[in-house]
Design a protein around this motif. Structure first.
Motif, PDB file in Angstrom:
ATOM      1  N   LEU A   8      89.277  67.497   3.711  1.00  0.00           N
ATOM      2  CA  LEU A   8      89.878  68.035   4.935  1.00  0.00           C
ATOM      3  C   LEU A   8      90.019  69.547   4.840  1.00  0.00           C
ATOM      4  CD1 LEU A   8      92.934  65.575   5.154  1.00  0.00           C
ATOM      5  CD2 LEU A   8      90.653  65.196   6.118  1.00  0.00           C
ATOM      6  N   THR A   9      89.812  70.231   5.952  1.00  0.00           N
ATOM      7  CA  THR A   9      90.209  71.623   6.118  1.00  0.00           C
ATOM      8  C   THR A   9      90.502  71.833   7.598  1.00  0.00           C
ATOM      9  OG1 THR A   9      89.695  73.920   5.568  1.00  0.00           O
ATOM     10  CG2 THR A   9      87.891  72.596   6.458  1.00  0.00           C
ATOM     11  N   THR A  10      91.007  73.019   7.976  1.00  0.00           N
ATOM     12  CA  THR A  10      91.398  73.243   9.368  1.00  0.00           C
ATOM     13  C   THR A  10      91.213  74.693   9.774  1.00  0.00           C
ATOM     14  OG1 THR A  10      93.709  73.873   8.970  1.00  0.00           O
ATOM     15  CG2 THR A  10      93.242  71.518   9.142  1.00  0.00           C
ATOM     16  N   THR A  11      91.168  74.884  11.083  1.00  0.00           N
ATOM     17  CA  THR A  11      91.492  76.167  11.697  1.00  0.00           C
ATOM     18  C   THR A  11      92.874  75.995  12.330  1.00  0.00           C
ATOM     19  OG1 THR A  11      90.374  75.526  13.743  1.00  0.00           O
ATOM     20  CG2 THR A  11      89.078  76.759  12.108  1.00  0.00           C
ATOM     21  N   THR A  12      93.308  76.918  13.170  1.00  0.00           N
ATOM     22  CA  THR A  12      94.659  76.818  13.724  1.00  0.00           C
ATOM     23  C   THR A  12      94.813  75.609  14.641  1.00  0.00           C
ATOM     24  OG1 THR A  12      94.970  79.211  13.598  1.00  0.00           O
ATOM     25  CG2 THR A  12      96.401  78.016  15.120  1.00  0.00           C
ATOM     26  N   ARG A  13      93.809  75.307  15.458  1.00  0.00           N
ATOM     27  CA  ARG A  13      93.943  74.250  16.474  1.00  0.00           C
ATOM     28  C   ARG A  13      92.891  73.153  16.330  1.00  0.00           C
ATOM     29  NH1 ARG A  13      94.646  79.313  18.429  1.00  0.00           N
ATOM     30  NH2 ARG A  13      96.627  79.790  19.480  1.00  0.00           N
ATOM     31  N   ALA A  14      92.222  73.106  15.200  1.00  0.00           N
ATOM     32  CA  ALA A  14      91.170  72.106  15.003  1.00  0.00           C
ATOM     33  C   ALA A  14      91.126  71.653  13.560  1.00  0.00           C
ATOM     34  CB  ALA A  14      89.806  72.671  15.414  1.00  0.00           C
ATOM     35  N   GLY A  15      90.785  70.371  13.381  1.00  0.00           N
ATOM     36  CA  GLY A  15      90.635  69.802  12.061  1.00  0.00           C
ATOM     37  C   GLY A  15      89.169  69.567  11.739  1.00  0.00           C
ATOM     38  N   PHE A  16      88.824  69.665  10.479  1.00  0.00           N
ATOM     39  CA  PHE A  16      87.461  69.464  10.008  1.00  0.00           C
ATOM     40  C   PHE A  16      87.523  68.409   8.901  1.00  0.00           C
ATOM     41  CE2 PHE A  16      83.353  72.148   9.416  1.00  0.00           C
ATOM     42  CZ  PHE A  16      82.606  71.000   9.169  1.00  0.00           C
ATOM     43  N   HIS A  17      86.804  67.273   9.117  1.00  0.00           N
ATOM     44  CA  HIS A  17      86.775  66.165   8.168  1.00  0.00           C
ATOM     45  C   HIS A  17      85.373  66.061   7.586  1.00  0.00           C
ATOM     46  CE1 HIS A  17      90.379  64.182  10.237  1.00  0.00           C
ATOM     47  NE2 HIS A  17      89.964  65.083  11.127  1.00  0.00           N
ATOM     48  N   ARG A  18      85.293  65.784   6.285  1.00  0.00           N
ATOM     49  CA  ARG A  18      84.016  65.484   5.650  1.00  0.00           C
ATOM     50  C   ARG A  18      84.201  64.211   4.826  1.00  0.00           C
ATOM     51  NH1 ARG A  18      81.036  70.200   2.450  1.00  0.00           N
ATOM     52  NH2 ARG A  18      82.725  69.946   0.901  1.00  0.00           N
ATOM     53  N   TYR A  19      83.473  63.152   5.229  1.00  0.00           N
ATOM     54  CA  TYR A  19      83.578  61.856   4.575  1.00  0.00           C
ATOM     55  C   TYR A  19      82.232  61.501   3.936  1.00  0.00           C
ATOM     56  CZ  TYR A  19      87.646  61.430   7.686  1.00  0.00           C
ATOM     57  OH  TYR A  19      88.821  61.641   8.369  1.00  0.00           O
ATOM     58  N   THR A  20      82.254  61.310   2.634  1.00  0.00           N
ATOM     59  CA  THR A  20      81.044  60.907   1.916  1.00  0.00           C
ATOM     60  C   THR A  20      81.162  59.433   1.562  1.00  0.00           C
ATOM     61  OG1 THR A  20      80.829  63.130   0.992  1.00  0.00           O
ATOM     62  CG2 THR A  20      79.581  61.369  -0.071  1.00  0.00           C
ATOM     63  N   PHE A  21      80.247  58.614   2.125  1.00  0.00           N
ATOM     64  CA  PHE A  21      80.288  57.161   1.955  1.00  0.00           C
ATOM     65  C   PHE A  21      79.385  56.759   0.784  1.00  0.00           C
ATOM     66  CE2 PHE A  21      81.715  57.809   6.228  1.00  0.00           C
ATOM     67  CZ  PHE A  21      82.571  56.752   6.521  1.00  0.00           C
ATOM     68  N   GLU A  22      80.008  56.405  -0.336  1.00  0.00           N
ATOM     69  CA  GLU A  22      79.236  55.917  -1.479  1.00  0.00           C
ATOM     70  C   GLU A  22      78.820  54.463  -1.283  1.00  0.00           C
ATOM     71  OE1 GLU A  22      78.191  57.916  -3.576  1.00  0.00           O
ATOM     72  OE2 GLU A  22      79.506  59.643  -3.242  1.00  0.00           O
ATOM     73  N   GLU A  23      79.437  53.796  -0.315  1.00  0.00           N
ATOM     74  CA  GLU A  23      79.100  52.420   0.044  1.00  0.00           C
ATOM     75  C   GLU A  23      78.771  52.410   1.529  1.00  0.00           C
ATOM     76  OE1 GLU A  23      78.097  48.947   0.578  1.00  0.00           O
ATOM     77  OE2 GLU A  23      78.843  49.217  -1.479  1.00  0.00           O
ATOM     78  N   ASN A  24      77.560  51.945   1.897  1.00  0.00           N
ATOM     79  CA  ASN A  24      77.135  52.058   3.296  1.00  0.00           C
ATOM     80  C   ASN A  24      77.328  50.783   4.091  1.00  0.00           C
ATOM     81  OD1 ASN A  24      75.155  50.433   2.261  1.00  0.00           O
ATOM     82  ND2 ASN A  24      73.421  51.737   2.853  1.00  0.00           N
ATOM     83  N   ASP A  25      78.116  49.836   3.571  1.00  0.00           N
ATOM     84  CA  ASP A  25      78.334  48.565   4.259  1.00  0.00           C
ATOM     85  C   ASP A  25      79.267  48.766   5.454  1.00  0.00           C
ATOM     86  OD1 ASP A  25      78.551  45.875   4.940  1.00  0.00           O
ATOM     87  OD2 ASP A  25      80.091  45.486   3.432  1.00  0.00           O
ATOM     88  N   ARG A  26      78.676  48.793   6.653  1.00  0.00           N
ATOM     89  CA  ARG A  26      79.443  48.933   7.898  1.00  0.00           C
ATOM     90  C   ARG A  26      80.364  50.165   7.853  1.00  0.00           C
ATOM     91  NH1 ARG A  26      81.492  42.829   7.834  1.00  0.00           N
ATOM     92  NH2 ARG A  26      81.182  43.250   5.626  1.00  0.00           N
ATOM     93  N   ALA A  27      79.781  51.316   7.657  1.00  0.00           N
ATOM     94  CA  ALA A  27      80.537  52.565   7.610  1.00  0.00           C
ATOM     95  C   ALA A  27      81.085  52.908   8.984  1.00  0.00           C
ATOM     96  CB  ALA A  27      79.651  53.695   7.100  1.00  0.00           C
ATOM     97  N   ARG A  28      82.324  53.326   9.011  1.00  0.00           N
ATOM     98  CA  ARG A  28      82.967  53.632  10.304  1.00  0.00           C
ATOM     99  C   ARG A  28      84.090  54.645  10.090  1.00  0.00           C
ATOM    100  NH1 ARG A  28      85.209  48.679   8.679  1.00  0.00           N
ATOM    101  NH2 ARG A  28      83.457  47.520   9.547  1.00  0.00           N
ATOM    102  N   VAL A  29      84.482  55.261  11.196  1.00  0.00           N
ATOM    103  CA  VAL A  29      85.679  56.098  11.209  1.00  0.00           C
ATOM    104  C   VAL A  29      86.626  55.530  12.253  1.00  0.00           C
ATOM    105  CG1 VAL A  29      86.643  58.393  11.611  1.00  0.00           C
ATOM    106  CG2 VAL A  29      84.430  58.163  10.463  1.00  0.00           C
ATOM    107  N   LEU A  30      87.799  55.117  11.819  1.00  0.00           N
ATOM    108  CA  LEU A  30      88.838  54.643  12.737  1.00  0.00           C
ATOM    109  C   LEU A  30      89.654  55.839  13.216  1.00  0.00           C
ATOM    110  CD1 LEU A  30      90.229  51.585  10.713  1.00  0.00           C
ATOM    111  CD2 LEU A  30      88.357  51.614  12.373  1.00  0.00           C
TER     112      LEU A  30
END
Length: 1003
Positions: free
Chosen positions: A138-160
């Motif tokens: 995770l990192t941010t600017t003042t009014r926005a968030g930045f997410h980086r997700y690395t999936f080591e397992e690709n079984d039904r990858a999703r972001v809730l």
């Protein structure tokens, strides 16, 4: 060889340490156990709207991220007071749409993690989610968030993306709308209502989310139901998004999320303005974030001292600027308290949200005014902007709403201190009228929701204190300090009449100082002081409506007169003042000067909450000023820690404890919050060898101020000598005019105090000591036949004169020489004279002769028990029982409401029976109840503790003859907890709780 390697290692570590920047010393994990929602380990910019951080607790006060829980619910974007929202969680495998519990993570989408795989630093947080084999960053600017997700397992990858999840102050989702606008972008809003107050802080969280990869399928859930392959959704309560991705093993999904409290279009503008220049370069945003913080933290450079002290210093400096919140967008649009869109002037203008400014005059105000005066100026303009739109200054404008948190109106000293420090780029006349209005107009409910102003002001204006039937006595102390602040700004603006008027009101603290016990004391409307309720009792939790002391006790509030410490000393005498305060520190040292929140009987010096944070610096005004250096250093060392569990032992409240550490560690403090004419900085016990403070040339003539310490060590806590720009200096304080024209102050430290420095105390409202009140010793208010009167005065070698005919006493009145006896009701007026300090104020004390109520004759066949009647009842005062039909009635062994109560709240009881009195005398009865209670004895109302409130104890007195007396005890419960206790104190008897064996009925 080993010795050589050791020397090389130490040398390399020294070189590395020398090359570290201030930002590198910050540890966001410090204090994250048993912490507040606003004390988060994730990244946020200074006053960031987005505070992107992991959460893992159930809903409740002090919920958020708990270090000792080794699972994570997700990463939410808002961690502001009473506000939360927009939680992301990357998952794989079987779909779960509820978070599960902190102790049962397998029941939901939570994931366990290993501490070794968690990292938190300024601008960056990462963790490996073991249940899903996902690396989250995770990192941010003042009014926005930045997410980086690395999936080591690709079984039904999703972001809730969950719109409703547990937070510190829970919230409802009243309405939500989500729409997929492309294969990579989602827009939406969530209309939320904070549950802190029924009509407080309703806000719309608008968001724009974009991914760097196409969404394969977009699903939703609504109140437990999964809705597949939809492009939009509307709903309320439990609503969420399921963004599914087709990924290869080890592949990364990045997401950027911009938010706004105005509109979706504004969220889009915020996201584009703050993120587009970085593209999808996560590390570039992280570096920009870190650089921004380093520029701010570098305004104070410290060197020397211990490594852990530098870690504490920069972490606390970081906390002083990250917990409060920018509420306006990049183009100056914001939503006001009426939910209307407003436009600020200029790109450099902001509207901020926060918890209260309660006692921030001892920490944040001092720090901001010294190193970031331009930020202070922006905050004043923000407060005035809210005043323009809503008609009142806010206490704590969470969500740009009127919150009513806390007591007093300490945005007043914030504004006044800004003005006195030359920070004046705002409408000064408007600011003055705004602060004056708060101290002149009774507080009220606001049409936009919430409450404004001072709740108990009318009684304060009428009587000069807040009486026990209206509110907490401690509000008197808060109100009169704010009066002092208004008086100071009035003087600066040439408002002479206002200055004199508010200055007189600033002395009202004297009206609640009980000379019989030498403490501030609960006082009735008729002027009578409450009986001995205990100097460590009095905490009020029922929205600060009870009669005692707000988040404190009489001992702690004894010192709460920031504007007139000399006046306090005059009332008590220097010897008692120093002895009591010093013993308080000695007694509290083993508890590290902290008490559990809401449990204020554990410790006297409670640095863990705001009313006691000035205590160490009070010695500067006494005959033993070096004790300030001793105890300030002890707090720095023992209260503040470097670990998640030991960072803050109390309630770190949006940067306030953090700012105290920063200011005190460099050896500075301001007792009256810098609100006086030519503000005073007091000296404490600096812990660093050198401090360089970068000064803003818009407000200061010099570009820096250097504070240097010689012979510094953990043992050398005392100042042996002071040198200001090459000249010897003998005071433990310096005024602002001299400070800002000073280039260097050098402190030489020692292991023993120098008793020749500090003989001139800092200025106080009262210029010199005054003879303290004379008083009648012990708690003498009522008697039966006759009573011995003994008079005393806190100022030694004083003569006391008194009258009993209502006339004003003077030196021609009768002089007190020895104790004497009276046998009738008598009102004494007393004055004391001292050759050095002059005359005291006149103290009036009435001693009342009471006629005993005779015992009931010929009562026999008594046995233990209580007659009761139980009623259904809903109200905010005790009912007229004659108009109610009891649900049932009977005999029980005690007035046990928990045993007899209905299954829900809103009920009442009427108890009747007899008590036995062992000897003639005046008896004090107490009821401690939640909610209302009344005690009648022989038909006379003795204790009136009526009303909807939390646990409150009230007392009354009655003169009773030895024998049997009839009582009636009334009680009702409104909401929440239930409590009913009755206590009694008689002649030569200690206060004790009435129990089963004390209560009788006739067989």
């Amino acid at each position: 060889m080993k010795k050589y390697l050791l020397i090389c290692t130490i040398f390399i570590q020294m070189l590395i340490g020398q090359g570290r920047k201030p930002v590198d010393f910050v540890d966001p994990m410090i204090g994250t156990s048993d912490s507040r929602w606003m004390l988060y380990p994730g990244p946020s910019m200074p006053f960031g709207m987005v505070k992107l951080s992991p959460d893992n607790q159930k809903a409740g006060w002090k919920a958020g991220y708990e270090y000792e829980i080794e699972n994570i619910m997700g990463f939410s974007h808002i961690h502001s007071w009473t506000m939360g929202g927009l939680l992301f969680m990357p998952t794989t495998g079987d779909l779960k749409i509820s978070p599960g519990g902190e102790n049962s993570p397998e029941a939901g989408y939570r994931s366990s993690f290993n501490r070794d795989n968690e990292k938190a630093e300024v601008g960056y947080y990462s963790v490996y989610l073991d249940d899903y084999d996902v690396r989250a960053e995770l990192t941010t600017t003042t009014r926005a968030g930045f997410h980086r997700y690395t999936f080591e397992e690709n079984d039904r990858a999703r972001v809730l993306i969950d719109l409703k999840f547990p937070t510190e102050y829970n919230f409802k989702v009243l309405d939500a709308k989500i729409e997929k606008v492309s294969d990579t972008e989602i827009h939406g809003y969530s209309l939320q209502q904070a549950t802190y107050g029924a009509d407080f802080n309703k806000y719309k969280l608008n968001f724009v989310i974009r991914f760097d990869k196409n969404i394969a399928d977009l699903d939703f859930w609504k109140n437990g139901e999964i809705i597949k392959n939809k492009s939009s959704l509307e709903g309320k309560n439990d609503v969420g998004i399921i963004a599914n991705f087709d990924l290869n093993t080890g592949e990364t999904v990045q997401a950027q999320c911009g938010i706004s409290f105005v509109s979706i279009e504004q969220a889009k503008i915020n996201l584009a303005k703050e993120m587009d220049r970085f593209g999808w370069d996560f590390d570039a945003v992280k570096q920009f974030h870190k650089q921004t913080w380093n520029e701010l933290l570098s305004k104070i450079k410290v060197s020397g001292g211990r490594e852990e002290d530098r870690v504490k210093f920069y972490t606390n400096l970081y906390r002083s600027y990250c917990s409060r919140t920018i509420m306006s967008d990049v183009n100056g649009k914001y939503t006001d308290m009426y939910e209307r869109t407003q436009q600020l002037d200029g790109p450099d203008s902001y509207v901020y949200g926060c918890d209260a400014f309660w006692n921030s005059f001892w920490n944040l105000n001092i720090l901001w005014n010294l190193i970031t005066p331009d930020i202070t100026n922006k905050w004043v303009n923000s407060l005035l902007e809210i005043h323009d739109k809503g008609g009142w200054l806010p206490k704590g404008p969470a969500g740009i709403e009127y919150s009513a948190i806390m007591v007093g109106s300490h945005e007043i000293p914030f504004i006044v201190a800004a003005y006195q420090h030359g920070i004046r780029d705002y409408d000064i006349d408007k600011a003055y009228q705004a602060i004056k209005n708060i101290q002149m107009e009774q507080g009220r409910d606001h049409p936009a929701g919430g409450r404004v102003g001072n709740k108990h002001l009318n009684s304060y204006l009428e009587l000069g204190f807040v009486p026990s039937d209206t509110g907490p006595v401690s509000n008197t102390l808060d109100y009169c300090y704010d009066d002092f602040c208004v008086a100071q700004m009035a003087k600066a603006l040439g408002e002479t009449q206002d200055h004199e008027y508010f200055l007189q009101r600033a002395k009202n603290y004297q009206n609640v100082f009980n000379p019989n016990v030498m403490y501030p004391w609960i006082r009735k409307r008729n002027g009578e002081y409450k009986g001995n309720f205990g100097i460590y009792n009095g905490m009020q939790t029922d929205f600060w409506d009870g009669e005692g002391f707000v988040e404190g006790n009489a001992w702690q509030y004894n010192w709460y007169v920031p504007h007139d410490v000399q006046g306090m000393i005059n009332q008590m005498g220097d010897d008692l003042f120093v002895e009591r305060l010093n013993n308080g520190f000695i007694d509290s040292e083993t508890n590290n000067f902290s008490a559990p929140h809401d449990d204020f009987e554990k410790v006297k010096i409670n640095h863990g909450n705001q009313p006691n944070m000035q205590a160490a610096y009070l010695f500067n005004y006494t005959s033993k000023p070096w004790l300030t250096q001793k105890w300030a250093r002890q707090i720095l060392d023992k209260y503040y820690g470097t670990g998640p569990q030991s960072g803050y032992l109390g309630d770190e409240d949006q940067g306030q404890m953090a700012a105290w550490y920063v200011i005190s560690s460099i050896g500075l403090f301001q007792m009256n919050g810098g609100t006086g004419e030519n503000p005073i900085y007091e000296f404490g016990s600096p812990i660093f060898d050198k401090v360089e403070i970068e000064l803003d040339d818009k407000y200061y003539p010099n570009d820096k101020l250097i504070l240097e310490t010689k012979n510094n060590s953990p043992e050398n806590v005392y100042i042996n000598s002071i040198n200001v720009d090459g000249e010897e200096y003998s005071k433990y304080w310096i005024n602002r005019e001299k400070l800002i024209n000073t280039e260097k102050i050098v402190f030489e430290m020692s292991g023993t105090p120098n008793r020749n420095i500090g003989q001139v105390s800092p200025p106080s409202m009262t210029a010199k000591r005054r003879t303290s009140y004379p008083y009648i010793s012990s708690d003498i208010i009522q008697f039966i036949n006759e009573i011995k009167i003994e008079m005393s005065c806190g100022t030694k070698q004083s003569d006391i004169y008194y009258t009993v005919d209502g006339s004003q006493p003077n030196k021609d009145s009768k002089k007190y020489t020895k104790p004497f006896v009276i046998d009738k009701t008598t009102t004494f007026k007393m004055i004391a004279y001292n050759d050095d300090f002059g005359a005291s104020k006149i103290n009036t004390h009435t001693v009342e002769k009471k006629t005993m109520i005779p015992a009931i004759e010929n009562v026999t066949n008594l046995e233990n028990g209580v007659h009761y009647k139980k009623y259904n009842y809903k109200g905010i005062v005790l009912p007229d029982y004659s108009k109610l039909k009891p649900l049932n009635q009977g005999i029980t062994d005690y007035w046990n409401i928990k045993k007899l109560k209905p299954s829900d709240h809103h009920f009442a009881f009427l108890y009747n029976g007899y008590i036995k009195i062992k000897e003639n005398g005046v008896y004090t009865f107490y009821t401690n109840s939640d909610d209302g209670s009344k005690l009648l004895i022989d038909g006379q109302l003795v204790v009136d503790n009526d009303g909807s409130h939390g646990p409150v104890e009230k007392l009354g007195r009655i003169a009773l003859e030895k024998g049997v007396h009839k009582y009636q005890l009334q009680f009702y419960d409104d909401t929440n907890d239930e409590l009913l206790e009755v206590f009694m104190k008689g002649p030569r008897q200690e206060k004790r709780k009435l129990v089963n064996k004390d209560l009788y009925i006739i067989k």
